[in-house]
Design a protein around this motif. Structure first.
Motif, PDB file in Angstrom:
ATOM      1  N   GLY A  18      -7.992   1.979 -16.455  1.00  0.00           N
ATOM      2  CA  GLY A  18      -8.874   1.836 -15.300  1.00  0.00           C
ATOM      3  C   GLY A  18      -8.222   2.329 -14.027  1.00  0.00           C
ATOM      4  O   GLY A  18      -8.914   2.619 -13.044  1.00  0.00           O
ATOM      5  N   LEU A  19      -6.889   2.440 -14.051  1.00  0.00           N
ATOM      6  CA  LEU A  19      -6.185   2.995 -12.897  1.00  0.00           C
ATOM      7  C   LEU A  19      -6.559   4.464 -12.744  1.00  0.00           C
ATOM      8  O   LEU A  19      -6.501   5.235 -13.703  1.00  0.00           O
ATOM      9  N   LEU A  20      -6.932   4.846 -11.513  1.00  0.00           N
ATOM     10  CA  LEU A  20      -7.360   6.210 -11.260  1.00  0.00           C
ATOM     11  C   LEU A  20      -6.363   7.015 -10.435  1.00  0.00           C
ATOM     12  O   LEU A  20      -6.149   8.198 -10.698  1.00  0.00           O
ATOM     13  N   THR A  21      -5.752   6.361  -9.434  1.00  0.00           N
ATOM     14  CA  THR A  21      -4.959   7.100  -8.457  1.00  0.00           C
ATOM     15  C   THR A  21      -3.614   6.441  -8.204  1.00  0.00           C
ATOM     16  O   THR A  21      -3.528   5.213  -8.015  1.00  0.00           O
ATOM     17  N   ILE A  22      -2.561   7.252  -8.191  1.00  0.00           N
ATOM     18  CA  ILE A  22      -1.242   6.831  -7.725  1.00  0.00           C
ATOM     19  C   ILE A  22      -0.948   7.674  -6.488  1.00  0.00           C
ATOM     20  O   ILE A  22      -0.878   8.898  -6.556  1.00  0.00           O
ATOM     21  N   GLY A  23      -0.820   7.012  -5.346  1.00  0.00           N
ATOM     22  CA  GLY A  23      -0.807   7.687  -4.063  1.00  0.00           C
ATOM     23  C   GLY A  23       0.539   8.249  -3.636  1.00  0.00           C
ATOM     24  O   GLY A  23       1.559   8.129  -4.328  1.00  0.00           O
ATOM     25  N   LYS A  24       0.530   8.837  -2.465  1.00  0.00           N
ATOM     26  CA  LYS A  24       1.702   9.484  -1.887  1.00  0.00           C
ATOM     27  C   LYS A  24       2.855   8.497  -1.742  1.00  0.00           C
ATOM     28  O   LYS A  24       2.697   7.403  -1.208  1.00  0.00           O
ATOM     29  N   ASN A  25       4.015   8.874  -2.267  1.00  0.00           N
ATOM     30  CA  ASN A  25       5.243   8.070  -2.153  1.00  0.00           C
ATOM     31  C   ASN A  25       5.142   6.700  -2.823  1.00  0.00           C
ATOM     32  O   ASN A  25       5.954   5.813  -2.557  1.00  0.00           O
ATOM     33  N   ALA A  26       4.168   6.508  -3.705  1.00  0.00           N
ATOM     34  CA  ALA A  26       3.938   5.178  -4.281  1.00  0.00           C
ATOM     35  C   ALA A  26       5.174   4.615  -4.973  1.00  0.00           C
ATOM     36  O   ALA A  26       5.465   3.417  -4.870  1.00  0.00           O
ATOM     37  N   LEU A  63      -7.598  -2.765 -11.394  1.00  0.00           N
ATOM     38  CA  LEU A  63      -6.869  -2.061 -10.348  1.00  0.00           C
ATOM     39  C   LEU A  63      -7.095  -0.560 -10.502  1.00  0.00           C
ATOM     40  O   LEU A  63      -6.752   0.028 -11.524  1.00  0.00           O
ATOM     41  N   GLU A  64      -7.666   0.062  -9.456  1.00  0.00           N
ATOM     42  CA  GLU A  64      -7.986   1.479  -9.507  1.00  0.00           C
ATOM     43  C   GLU A  64      -7.020   2.349  -8.727  1.00  0.00           C
ATOM     44  O   GLU A  64      -6.826   3.514  -9.069  1.00  0.00           O
ATOM     45  N   THR A  65      -6.414   1.784  -7.669  1.00  0.00           N
ATOM     46  CA  THR A  65      -5.587   2.604  -6.784  1.00  0.00           C
ATOM     47  C   THR A  65      -4.269   1.914  -6.456  1.00  0.00           C
ATOM     48  O   THR A  65      -4.261   0.760  -6.018  1.00  0.00           O
ATOM     49  N   ILE A  66      -3.173   2.611  -6.701  1.00  0.00           N
ATOM     50  CA  ILE A  66      -1.869   2.231  -6.166  1.00  0.00           C
ATOM     51  C   ILE A  66      -1.606   3.210  -5.039  1.00  0.00           C
ATOM     52  O   ILE A  66      -1.309   4.379  -5.271  1.00  0.00           O
ATOM     53  N   GLY A  67      -1.785   2.754  -3.810  1.00  0.00           N
ATOM     54  CA  GLY A  67      -1.817   3.654  -2.666  1.00  0.00           C
ATOM     55  C   GLY A  67      -0.453   4.054  -2.136  1.00  0.00           C
ATOM     56  O   GLY A  67       0.600   3.734  -2.711  1.00  0.00           O
ATOM     57  N   SER A  68      -0.468   4.717  -1.017  1.00  0.00           N
ATOM     58  CA  SER A  68       0.736   5.283  -0.411  1.00  0.00           C
ATOM     59  C   SER A  68       1.800   4.221  -0.173  1.00  0.00           C
ATOM     60  O   SER A  68       1.512   3.124   0.313  1.00  0.00           O
ATOM     61  N   ASN A  69       3.025   4.556  -0.535  1.00  0.00           N
ATOM     62  CA  ASN A  69       4.220   3.767  -0.217  1.00  0.00           C
ATOM     63  C   ASN A  69       4.261   2.378  -0.863  1.00  0.00           C
ATOM     64  O   ASN A  69       5.113   1.563  -0.509  1.00  0.00           O
ATOM     65  N   GLU A  86      -6.227   9.890 -12.913  1.00  0.00           N
ATOM     66  CA  GLU A  86      -6.775  11.186 -12.510  1.00  0.00           C
ATOM     67  C   GLU A  86      -5.957  11.879 -11.425  1.00  0.00           C
ATOM     68  O   GLU A  86      -5.925  13.105 -11.373  1.00  0.00           O
ATOM     69  N   VAL A  87      -5.312  11.101 -10.549  1.00  0.00           N
ATOM     70  CA  VAL A  87      -4.617  11.673  -9.400  1.00  0.00           C
ATOM     71  C   VAL A  87      -3.182  11.153  -9.331  1.00  0.00           C
ATOM     72  O   VAL A  87      -2.937   9.936  -9.377  1.00  0.00           O
ATOM     73  N   LEU A  88      -2.244  12.086  -9.225  1.00  0.00           N
ATOM     74  CA  LEU A  88      -0.839  11.785  -8.955  1.00  0.00           C
ATOM     75  C   LEU A  88      -0.508  12.507  -7.657  1.00  0.00           C
ATOM     76  O   LEU A  88      -0.304  13.719  -7.651  1.00  0.00           O
ATOM     77  N   ASP A  89      -0.464  11.774  -6.567  1.00  0.00           N
ATOM     78  CA  ASP A  89      -0.365  12.400  -5.255  1.00  0.00           C
ATOM     79  C   ASP A  89       1.054  12.891  -4.976  1.00  0.00           C
ATOM     80  O   ASP A  89       1.995  12.636  -5.745  1.00  0.00           O
ATOM     81  N   GLU A  90       1.220  13.595  -3.863  1.00  0.00           N
ATOM     82  CA  GLU A  90       2.505  14.193  -3.540  1.00  0.00           C
ATOM     83  C   GLU A  90       3.580  13.120  -3.374  1.00  0.00           C
ATOM     84  O   GLU A  90       3.326  12.027  -2.870  1.00  0.00           O
ATOM     85  N   TYR A  91       4.765  13.434  -3.868  1.00  0.00           N
ATOM     86  CA  TYR A  91       5.927  12.547  -3.806  1.00  0.00           C
ATOM     87  C   TYR A  91       5.708  11.226  -4.549  1.00  0.00           C
ATOM     88  O   TYR A  91       6.437  10.258  -4.319  1.00  0.00           O
ATOM     89  N   ALA A  92       4.730  11.150  -5.439  1.00  0.00           N
ATOM     90  CA  ALA A  92       4.391   9.885  -6.089  1.00  0.00           C
ATOM     91  C   ALA A  92       5.597   9.233  -6.757  1.00  0.00           C
ATOM     92  O   ALA A  92       5.809   8.018  -6.645  1.00  0.00           O
ATOM     93  N   PHE A  93       6.405  10.032  -7.465  1.00  0.00           N
ATOM     94  CA  PHE A  93       7.601   9.514  -8.152  1.00  0.00           C
ATOM     95  C   PHE A  93       8.852  10.267  -7.691  1.00  0.00           C
ATOM     96  O   PHE A  93       9.801  10.431  -8.455  1.00  0.00           O
ATOM     97  N   TYR A  94       8.858  10.688  -6.465  1.00  0.00           N
ATOM     98  CA  TYR A  94       9.989  11.451  -5.922  1.00  0.00           C
ATOM     99  C   TYR A  94      11.269  10.617  -5.974  1.00  0.00           C
ATOM    100  O   TYR A  94      11.305   9.455  -5.577  1.00  0.00           O
ATOM    101  N   ASN A  95      12.324  11.222  -6.531  1.00  0.00           N
ATOM    102  CA  ASN A  95      13.623  10.548  -6.651  1.00  0.00           C
ATOM    103  C   ASN A  95      13.538   9.237  -7.420  1.00  0.00           C
ATOM    104  O   ASN A  95      14.254   8.274  -7.125  1.00  0.00           O
TER     105      ASN A  95
END
Length: 266
Positions: free
Chosen positions: A113-121, A91-97, A138-147
């Motif tokens: 192997g996980l590379l990206t955690i997406g917006k609001n994930a 698993l490389e991407t946990i995408g938005s929401n 490599e990437v922690l997108d905006e609001y990834a762990f918000y609240n």
């Protein structure tokens, strides 16, 4: 329910519409494959992916993800009973929401192997007190762990991109940056509005810029040492950090913008 073999849009539709009280779903021996049948209006299955609304709002409590997944996106939104998720290697991407609004989520087993955690994930995962981010991240997108409910956090060295408010409004007490962190800019509001945050270990991080409002409202935060390579501290970066008593600015600092330490009364 344990599924072996392949799973496609039609199978997802059956689970969504016919198994409304399903609590345990084990897809660890299954592979997601392409099928044009729409399990939800406008959405069908594709190889190696779980996508929008696949299992959203179901009563699932424990999920084992399929073995061939490369990406998941917006597929468990508002599963308010979901407690535990087991990921598989690959698993490389946990995408938005993906897990947005999963207010009962307490455990997720992320693999290297996980590379990206997406917006609001993981937005509004208020029971998620801890998570081990793989070194590969490599990437922690905006609001990834918000609240979220996170209490402690280690940022892996390979994280080079972080979006604004990635951890804002959470319940963090401590943050650690792995030595030689690749992140150069701490974004706006990154850790803002967390009165519980007391300590940050980041001296050996490679941060050059602390952006505006990065720690705004972190009223319990107290530290002395900045990252050694910091050059710029933007406006309101530490606004309201009223527990700060003394700081040692590194010699590379070139710019401290207005109100960077507003409200730091001590």
């Amino acid at each position: 329910l344990k599924v072996n073999g392949t799973i496609n849009s039609y199978d997802i539709m059956l689970i969504r519409n016919k198994m409304l009280n399903l609590k345990y779903l084990d897809l660890s021996a299954a592979e997601v494959v392409t099928n044009e049948y729409e399990y939800y209006t406008g959405y069908s299955s594709h190889d190696n992916m779980l996508e929008n609304y696949a299992f959203s709002e179901l009563k699932l409590r424990v999920v084992h993800l399929p073995k061939n997944l490369i990406a998941i996106n917006d597929c468990f939104t508002s599963c308010i009973y979901l407690d535990t998720v087991y990921c598989q290697p690959g698993l490389e991407t946990i995408g938005s929401n993906t897990f947005k609004g999963c207010t009962a989520l307490r455990h997720i087993d992320l693999k290297e192997g996980l590379l990206t955690i997406g917006k609001n994930a993981f937005h509004e995962t208020s029971k998620l007190q801890s998570i081990a981010l793989p070194q590969s991240t490599e990437v922690l997108d905006e609001y990834a762990f918000y609240n979220s409910g996170l209490h402690a956090l280690t940022i892996p060295a390979n994280v080079s991109t972080m979006g604004q408010r990635a951890f804002a409004g959470s319940q963090l007490q401590s943050v650690t940056f792995a030595p030689n962190s690749q992140l150069k800019t701490l974004p706006k509001y990154a850790f803002s509005s967390q009165s519980s945050l007391k300590s940050i270990d980041w001296v050996n991080a490679n941060l050059a810029t602390i952006d505006a409002y990065a720690f705004s409202g972190c009223s319990s935060l107290n530290f002395e040492q900045f990252p050694k390579k910091v050059k710029t501290i933007k406006e309101y970066a530490f606004q309201g950090c009223s527990a700060l008593e003394a700081i040692n600015l590194p010699p590379r600092v070139e710019t401290i913008e207005k109100y960077a330490f507003q409200g730091c009364k001590k």
